[in-house]
Scaffold this active site. Structure first.
Site, PDB file in Angstrom:
ATOM      1  N   HIS A  47       0.825  -1.210   0.000  1.00  0.00           N
ATOM      2  CA  HIS A  47       0.000   0.000   0.000  1.00  0.00           C
ATOM      3  C   HIS A  47       0.862   1.266   0.000  1.00  0.00           C
ATOM      4  O   HIS A  47       0.391   2.333  -0.374  1.00  0.00           O
ATOM      5  CB  HIS A  47      -0.916  -0.014   1.221  1.00  0.00           C
ATOM      6  CG  HIS A  47      -2.351   0.297   0.938  1.00  0.00           C
ATOM      7  ND1 HIS A  47      -2.925   0.279  -0.318  1.00  0.00           N
ATOM      8  CD2 HIS A  47      -3.357   0.643   1.782  1.00  0.00           C
ATOM      9  CE1 HIS A  47      -4.205   0.587  -0.234  1.00  0.00           C
ATOM     10  NE2 HIS A  47      -4.491   0.830   1.023  1.00  0.00           N
ATOM     11  N   PHE A 100      -3.453   9.061   6.422  1.00  0.00           N
ATOM     12  CA  PHE A 100      -3.810   7.677   6.147  1.00  0.00           C
ATOM     13  C   PHE A 100      -4.531   7.608   4.805  1.00  0.00           C
ATOM     14  O   PHE A 100      -5.129   8.577   4.340  1.00  0.00           O
ATOM     15  CB  PHE A 100      -4.605   7.020   7.279  1.00  0.00           C
ATOM     16  CG  PHE A 100      -3.756   6.747   8.494  1.00  0.00           C
ATOM     17  CD1 PHE A 100      -3.050   5.564   8.604  1.00  0.00           C
ATOM     18  CD2 PHE A 100      -3.626   7.704   9.491  1.00  0.00           C
ATOM     19  CE1 PHE A 100      -2.244   5.328   9.707  1.00  0.00           C
ATOM     20  CE2 PHE A 100      -2.825   7.475  10.595  1.00  0.00           C
ATOM     21  CZ  PHE A 100      -2.129   6.282  10.700  1.00  0.00           C
ATOM     22  N   ASN A 119      -7.233   6.443   3.479  1.00  0.00           N
ATOM     23  CA  ASN A 119      -8.645   6.746   3.242  1.00  0.00           C
ATOM     24  C   ASN A 119      -8.955   8.237   3.198  1.00  0.00           C
ATOM     25  O   ASN A 119     -10.035   8.625   2.757  1.00  0.00           O
ATOM     26  CB  ASN A 119      -9.514   6.082   4.309  1.00  0.00           C
ATOM     27  CG  ASN A 119      -9.461   4.571   4.222  1.00  0.00           C
ATOM     28  OD1 ASN A 119      -8.789   4.002   3.377  1.00  0.00           O
ATOM     29  ND2 ASN A 119     -10.163   3.919   5.111  1.00  0.00           N
TER      30      ASN A 119
END
Length: 176
Positions: free
Chosen positions: A25, A69, A71
């Protein structure tokens, strides 16, 4: 590509902190870290992101690593817009589970296809930006995707470095 997009900022998607450092990620962060090293930039913290300035062929580029982060990656757009950087000035670098490991391609616009970092960017300003999709593979079980992308790479350091170097080559070919 440059006839349509004047790239001013490269935005690497990822998650902050040591837990996520060397994970699929965070490939966007890893690629920007290497670019920053090559072009002798220095990271600083500013408005929920890490920022570095580099010069490639005398042209200034901002490297941006959102620290909100994955999101909430799109939150950095407000800050960038205040500095005259529009969505079409962005080159976003992110992991792509729909590609096998080490496949890299460029895409303009389109949907987030389940990628929460892209979803956040699109929600904060639309999809009018250039993307570098870095293949990290996908787990056999779709329910394991969240764990897969936030756990350490299964590939060797050499394979990860190959992906980083291949991505940087494509970035440089695209922005020059």
């Amino acid at each position: 590509m440059k006839q349509f997009f004047e790239i001013k900022a490269l935005v690497g998607l990822g998650n902050p902190g040591p837990t996520f450092f060397y994970t699929p990620h965070n490939i966007g962060f890893l690629i920007l870290d290497k670019l920053c090293e090559i072009y002798q930039g220095n990271w600083s913290d500013d408005h929920n992101m890490q920022v570095a300035t580099i010069f490639i062929d005398d042209k200034k580029y901002f490297l941006i690593k959102p620290q909100t982060f994955m999101n909430n990656s799109g939150e950095v757009l407000k800050y960038l817009q205040k500095r005259g950087i529009k969505q079409e000035n962005l080159f976003v670098i992110h992991d792509e589970i729909d590609f096998p490991f080490n496949k890299v391609s460029i895409k303009i616009g389109g949907s987030a296809r389940g990628h929460n970092g892209l979803r956040s960017l699109i929600a904060h300003g639309g999809d009018n930006f250039l993307r570098l999709r870095c293949g990290v593979g996908r787990p056999d079980n779709p329910a394991d995707v969240g764990n897969f992308v936030t756990k350490k790479f299964q590939e060797s350091p050499e394979q990860v470095n190959d992906l980083i170097n291949k991505s940087i080559k494509i970035i440089l070919e695209t922005i020059k």
